[in-house]
Design an enzyme around this catalytic site. Structure first.
Site, PDB file in Angstrom:
ATOM      1  CE  LYS A  94      -4.022   1.841   2.530  1.00 29.92           C
ATOM      2  NZ  LYS A  94      -4.939   1.577   3.675  1.00 29.92           N
TER       3      LYS A  94
ATOM      4  CB  SER B 177      -7.721   3.911   2.791  1.00 30.41           C
ATOM      5  OG  SER B 177      -7.055   3.164   3.799  1.00 30.41           O
TER       6      SER B 177
ATOM      7  CB  SER C 262      -8.674   1.096   5.402  1.00 31.86           C
ATOM      8  OG  SER C 262      -9.193   2.395   5.545  1.00 31.86           O
TER       9      SER C 262
END
Length: 478
Positions: A83, A158, A182
């Site tokens: 990420k 996210s 997320s």
């Protein structure tokens, strides 16, 4: 085995076994993933920084070392994506913010080091909203990540880039993080699996800024629950830099293989399951509600005892919002506000209004909630509920403003089914549960008691094997 599709649809467990057995080469798998990225990433915008040459070089070393009898670990030769909130030495890491659009860290984050030590090969970075703010992956650096099941829809957030990359076969494994959902929301939106671990099991993403803060965690994402466990095993373990770390390593997760299929029958015999369709009155979109309502019957067929129960989560909303706002002011309050996205500015402004009395109230509320839930966990082994209150929404929409006809007061409110769970200091998985009539994925949330991560994985694996919803892949041109 040489076709791109065939290689890219292998699970991580399958691919790791084939690499160890010298039936496929790591370089072969990495090359297939790079070709898949070339074919489909332009349609979903999941991988935002690609490290193809590094990955190919690392794969060649992995194959050479394996040939010389020097295996690296349980993830030997497997391509992964990190990420874009996670620092990667020598590789651009933007945090989804134009303030850091050209930022290149000089050190890897601890979870990156652990994954590499286990044999993983980084193939690039996945998209995230600015500083991971919100459950819709869009930012001013790279734009929006689109849902691979319908590119007109959001991939969630996210960790939306990670979820979309997994769903389309760009990588078999990806890391993510979760404060308010997320890891779970994008897994639900993209028909993959995500686990929010018990805080302290995996090194905290906020340890350098707020070491005692437990709402934010790092965790694994994958296409299957067994793959989740495999990655969790590499990520987990004692971290002396964290005051909330859990002793031990991830070996129990590395060896987990889960249920093998529906033929296992009553795999969850005796499991005590609490089913809450709306967590005590939250509005839930009718299509989401219809899909998640199928989950209790699956658990019953697997031998579990299912009871319709709404846990008393009063205080969770206030506690979450107070702690979250406080953290945003602490972590980002010194940044130039006019350079930040609206949601980040909103959180910082809320954090600057937090008083000592607010924090005291939040601590009392969370303590009372934890005590109530201790009694709840004495009666039930897992809680099942919707992950998200809505199915994937239009990608141009900043956030969900209405759920089942109920107006949402702000951009956080539609995520309550996920962020109320974040306050419980408990593990929670998102597993594919089915599809809306329009073909959009919906996940079910499986929550366990604190430190009950292995039990959550077992329940999730049995559900996955019985339903096989996760086997339905998106169809994208290319």
């Amino acid at each position: 085995m040489s076709g791109v599709d065939e290689l890219c649809e292998l699970t991580a467990v399958e691919a790791a076994g084939l690499i160890r057995g010298r039936e496929i080469a790591s370089a072969e798998l990495v090359e297939a993933c790079l070709r898949r990225i070339e074919q489909v990433n332009g349609q979903v915008n999941a991988i935002v920084t690609l490290t193809a040459e590094r990955a190919l070089d690392a794969a060649a070393r992995a194959d050479a070392d394996l040939g010389a009898g020097r295996p690296w670990g349980p993830l030997h030769g497997l391509p992964v994506a990190h990420k874009d909130l996670v620092d990667t030495a020598g590789v651009r890491t933007t945090y989804g913010s134009r303030l850091y659009a050209e930022h290149v860290p000089d050190q890897d984050a601890l979870i990156v080091r652990r994954m590499r030590a286990a044999g993983a090969i980084s193939i690039g970075k996945t998209n995230t909203p600015e500083f991971g703010t919100g459950s819709h992956t869009v930012n001013e650096v790279f734009g929006a990540t689109r849902n691979p099941y319908d590119t007109a829809k959001s991939a969630g957030g996210s960790s939306g880039g990670a979820a979309a990359a997994l769903a389309t076969g760009m990588v078999p494994l990806a890391d993510g993080s979760d404060m308010g959902g997320s890891l779970r929301n994008p897994a639900s939106f993209c028909n993959v699996a995500g686990l929010r671990p018990t805080p302290g099991l995996v090194p905290s993403p906020t340890a350098g800024t707020a070491a005692w803060y437990t709402l934010a965690v790092s965790g694994p994402m994958a296409r299957t629950v067994a793959d989740l466990a495999l990655l969790l095993g590499a990520m987990a373990g004692f971290d002396p830099a964290s005051p909330v770390t859990i002793p031990g390593d991830g070996s129990a997760f590395t060896s987990f293989r889960g249920e093998r299929g529906p033929a296992d029958g009553r795999a969850l015999a005796g499991l005590r399951v609490a089913w809450s369709p709306d967590l005590g009155g939250l509005p839930v979109d009718p299509e989401t509600a219809a899909v998640t309502a199928t989950a209790p019957g699956v658990f019953e067929r697997l031998g579990a005892r299912v009871e319709r129960v709404d846990p008393d989560l009063s205080g969770a909303d206030d506690a979450f919002r107070t702690y979250r706002a406080w953290y945003y002011a602490l972590a980002y309050g010194d940044l130039p506000l006019d350079e930040l996205a609206e949601n980040v500015r909103w959180n910082i402004a809320a954090g600057r209004e937090v008083t000592a009395a607010d924090l005291a109230r939040a601590e009392r509320l969370r303590t009372a909630l934890f005590r109530r839930m201790s009694g709840f966990w004495a009666q039930y082994d897992v809680l099942i509920a919707p992950v998200s209150q809505v199915p994937p929404f239009p990608v141009e929409q900043p956030y969900v403003d209405t759920v089942a006809g109920v107006a949402m007061p702000d951009y956080l409110a539609w995520m309550r089914s996920a962020y109320w769970i974040s306050v419980l200091h408990a593990p929670a998985a998102s597993v594919p549960c089915g599809f809306t009539p329009g073909g959009l994925p919906v996940g079910v949330q499986i929550v366990g008691p604190p430190y009950g991560d292995l039990g959550v994985l077992r329940a999730a694996s049995a559900f996955e094997a019985a339903t096989e919803h996760g086997a339905r892949r998106p169809s994208l041109p290319g």
